[in-house]
Scaffold this motif. Sequence first.
Motif, PDB file in Angstrom:
ATOM      1  N   MET A 135       0.844  -1.186   0.000  1.00  0.00           N
ATOM      2  CA  MET A 135       0.000   0.000   0.000  1.00  0.00           C
ATOM      3  C   MET A 135       0.884   1.243   0.000  1.00  0.00           C
ATOM      4  N   GLN A 136       0.513   2.213  -0.809  1.00  0.00           N
ATOM      5  CA  GLN A 136       1.245   3.473  -0.860  1.00  0.00           C
ATOM      6  C   GLN A 136       0.359   4.572  -0.294  1.00  0.00           C
ATOM      7  N   LEU A 137       0.941   5.396   0.563  1.00  0.00           N
ATOM      8  CA  LEU A 137       0.193   6.492   1.169  1.00  0.00           C
ATOM      9  C   LEU A 137       0.359   7.760   0.356  1.00  0.00           C
ATOM     10  N   GLY A 138      -0.655   8.576   0.359  1.00  0.00           N
ATOM     11  CA  GLY A 138      -0.595   9.851  -0.328  1.00  0.00           C
ATOM     12  C   GLY A 138       0.024  10.916   0.558  1.00  0.00           C
ATOM     13  N   THR A 139       0.076  12.113   0.039  1.00  0.00           N
ATOM     14  CA  THR A 139       0.632  13.238   0.780  1.00  0.00           C
ATOM     15  C   THR A 139       0.071  14.530   0.209  1.00  0.00           C
ATOM     16  N   ARG A 140       0.321  15.644   0.900  1.00  0.00           N
ATOM     17  CA  ARG A 140      -0.117  16.958   0.425  1.00  0.00           C
ATOM     18  C   ARG A 140       1.045  17.923   0.505  1.00  0.00           C
ATOM     19  N   TRP A 141       1.033  18.914  -0.397  1.00  0.00           N
ATOM     20  CA  TRP A 141       2.012  19.995  -0.359  1.00  0.00           C
ATOM     21  C   TRP A 141       1.418  21.208  -1.064  1.00  0.00           C
ATOM     22  N   ARG A 163      -1.964  29.831  -1.319  1.00  0.00           N
ATOM     23  CA  ARG A 163      -1.817  29.059  -2.553  1.00  0.00           C
ATOM     24  C   ARG A 163      -2.574  27.737  -2.411  1.00  0.00           C
ATOM     25  N   PRO A 164      -3.110  27.227  -3.516  1.00  0.00           N
ATOM     26  CA  PRO A 164      -3.805  25.930  -3.449  1.00  0.00           C
ATOM     27  C   PRO A 164      -2.811  24.824  -3.103  1.00  0.00           C
ATOM     28  N   ARG A 165      -3.348  23.689  -2.678  1.00  0.00           N
ATOM     29  CA  ARG A 165      -2.497  22.563  -2.283  1.00  0.00           C
ATOM     30  C   ARG A 165      -2.727  21.370  -3.204  1.00  0.00           C
ATOM     31  N   TRP A 166      -1.663  20.628  -3.414  1.00  0.00           N
ATOM     32  CA  TRP A 166      -1.697  19.389  -4.176  1.00  0.00           C
ATOM     33  C   TRP A 166      -1.975  18.231  -3.225  1.00  0.00           C
ATOM     34  N   THR A 167      -2.716  17.239  -3.711  1.00  0.00           N
ATOM     35  CA  THR A 167      -2.927  15.996  -2.985  1.00  0.00           C
ATOM     36  C   THR A 167      -2.471  14.857  -3.881  1.00  0.00           C
ATOM     37  N   LEU A 168      -1.548  14.040  -3.377  1.00  0.00           N
ATOM     38  CA  LEU A 168      -1.081  12.863  -4.114  1.00  0.00           C
ATOM     39  C   LEU A 168      -1.806  11.648  -3.578  1.00  0.00           C
ATOM     40  N   THR A 169      -2.454  10.903  -4.482  1.00  0.00           N
ATOM     41  CA  THR A 169      -3.078   9.628  -4.131  1.00  0.00           C
ATOM     42  C   THR A 169      -2.584   8.585  -5.116  1.00  0.00           C
ATOM     43  N   TRP A 170      -2.874   7.353  -4.830  1.00  0.00           N
ATOM     44  CA  TRP A 170      -2.464   6.244  -5.698  1.00  0.00           C
ATOM     45  C   TRP A 170      -3.700   5.428  -6.028  1.00  0.00           C
ATOM     46  N   LEU A 171      -3.897   5.121  -7.303  1.00  0.00           N
ATOM     47  CA  LEU A 171      -5.004   4.294  -7.757  1.00  0.00           C
ATOM     48  C   LEU A 171      -4.420   3.158  -8.568  1.00  0.00           C
ATOM     49  N   GLU A 172      -4.596   1.945  -8.070  1.00  0.00           N
ATOM     50  CA  GLU A 172      -4.051   0.753  -8.730  1.00  0.00           C
ATOM     51  C   GLU A 172      -2.560   0.911  -9.000  1.00  0.00           C
ATOM     52  N   GLY A 173      -1.841   1.481  -8.031  1.00  0.00           N
ATOM     53  CA  GLY A 173      -0.397   1.626  -8.143  1.00  0.00           C
ATOM     54  C   GLY A 173       0.071   2.794  -8.989  1.00  0.00           C
ATOM     55  N   ARG A 174      -0.859   3.602  -9.485  1.00  0.00           N
ATOM     56  CA  ARG A 174      -0.488   4.746 -10.330  1.00  0.00           C
ATOM     57  C   ARG A 174      -0.727   6.044  -9.565  1.00  0.00           C
ATOM     58  N   PRO A 175       0.235   6.980  -9.642  1.00  0.00           N
ATOM     59  CA  PRO A 175       0.097   8.228  -8.901  1.00  0.00           C
ATOM     60  C   PRO A 175      -0.850   9.208  -9.581  1.00  0.00           C
ATOM     61  N   ILE A 176      -1.594   9.939  -8.742  1.00  0.00           N
ATOM     62  CA  ILE A 176      -2.498  10.978  -9.214  1.00  0.00           C
ATOM     63  C   ILE A 176      -2.292  12.187  -8.307  1.00  0.00           C
ATOM     64  N   ALA A 177      -1.959  13.331  -8.899  1.00  0.00           N
ATOM     65  CA  ALA A 177      -1.832  14.571  -8.139  1.00  0.00           C
ATOM     66  C   ALA A 177      -2.992  15.471  -8.512  1.00  0.00           C
ATOM     67  N   GLU A 178      -3.735  15.938  -7.502  1.00  0.00           N
ATOM     68  CA  GLU A 178      -4.874  16.819  -7.757  1.00  0.00           C
ATOM     69  C   GLU A 178      -4.691  18.107  -6.973  1.00  0.00           C
ATOM     70  N   LEU A 179      -4.808  19.217  -7.684  1.00  0.00           N
ATOM     71  CA  LEU A 179      -4.732  20.538  -7.076  1.00  0.00           C
ATOM     72  C   LEU A 179      -6.119  20.911  -6.562  1.00  0.00           C
ATOM     73  N   ASP A 180      -6.177  21.688  -5.483  1.00  0.00           N
ATOM     74  CA  ASP A 180      -7.470  22.099  -4.922  1.00  0.00           C
ATOM     75  C   ASP A 180      -8.384  22.749  -5.955  1.00  0.00           C
ATOM     76  N   THR A 181      -7.834  23.292  -7.019  1.00  0.00           N
ATOM     77  CA  THR A 181      -8.619  23.960  -8.059  1.00  0.00           C
ATOM     78  C   THR A 181      -9.274  22.982  -9.026  1.00  0.00           C
ATOM     79  N   GLY A 182      -8.950  21.689  -8.909  1.00  0.00           N
ATOM     80  CA  GLY A 182      -9.522  20.683  -9.801  1.00  0.00           C
ATOM     81  C   GLY A 182      -8.598  20.239 -10.912  1.00  0.00           C
ATOM     82  N   VAL A 183      -7.401  20.802 -11.006  1.00  0.00           N
ATOM     83  CA  VAL A 183      -6.423  20.350 -12.000  1.00  0.00           C
ATOM     84  C   VAL A 183      -5.863  19.010 -11.531  1.00  0.00           C
TER      85      VAL A 183
END
Length: 84
Positions: free
Chosen positions: A1-7, A41-61
Motif C-alpha cells: 500500500m502506498q500512502l498519499g501526501t499533500r504539499w 496558494r492551493p495545495r496538491w494531494t497525491l493519491t495512488w489508484l491501482e499503483g499509479r500516482p495521481i496529483a490533484e490541485l485544490d482547483t480541480g487540475v
Amino acid sequence: MQLGTRWTSGDQPPAGVPEALVRGVRGVDDATPKDELGQPRPRWTLTWLEGRPIAELDTGVIVTLDDDGEPVVRHDDETSFGGH
C-alpha cells in the motif's frame, strides 16, 4: 500500500512523488498566475489508484501519468465553479 501526501503549490514536492509526475506538477505551478493579494496558494494531494500516482490541485487540475510514463494534465469538471 502506498500512502498519499499533500504539499502547497509552488513548493518542492515530497521525495515520494515520481519525477515524471513532478514535471507535470511544476508545469501547472509555473502556469498558475501568482496571487498579488496574498491569498493562500492551493495545495496538491497525491493519491495512488491501482499503483499509479495521481496529483490533484485544490482547483480541480489533475496530473496523471500515461502508459508511457509521461505526465498528462486535465481538469476535473465536477469540481469547477459553474459545474452542475
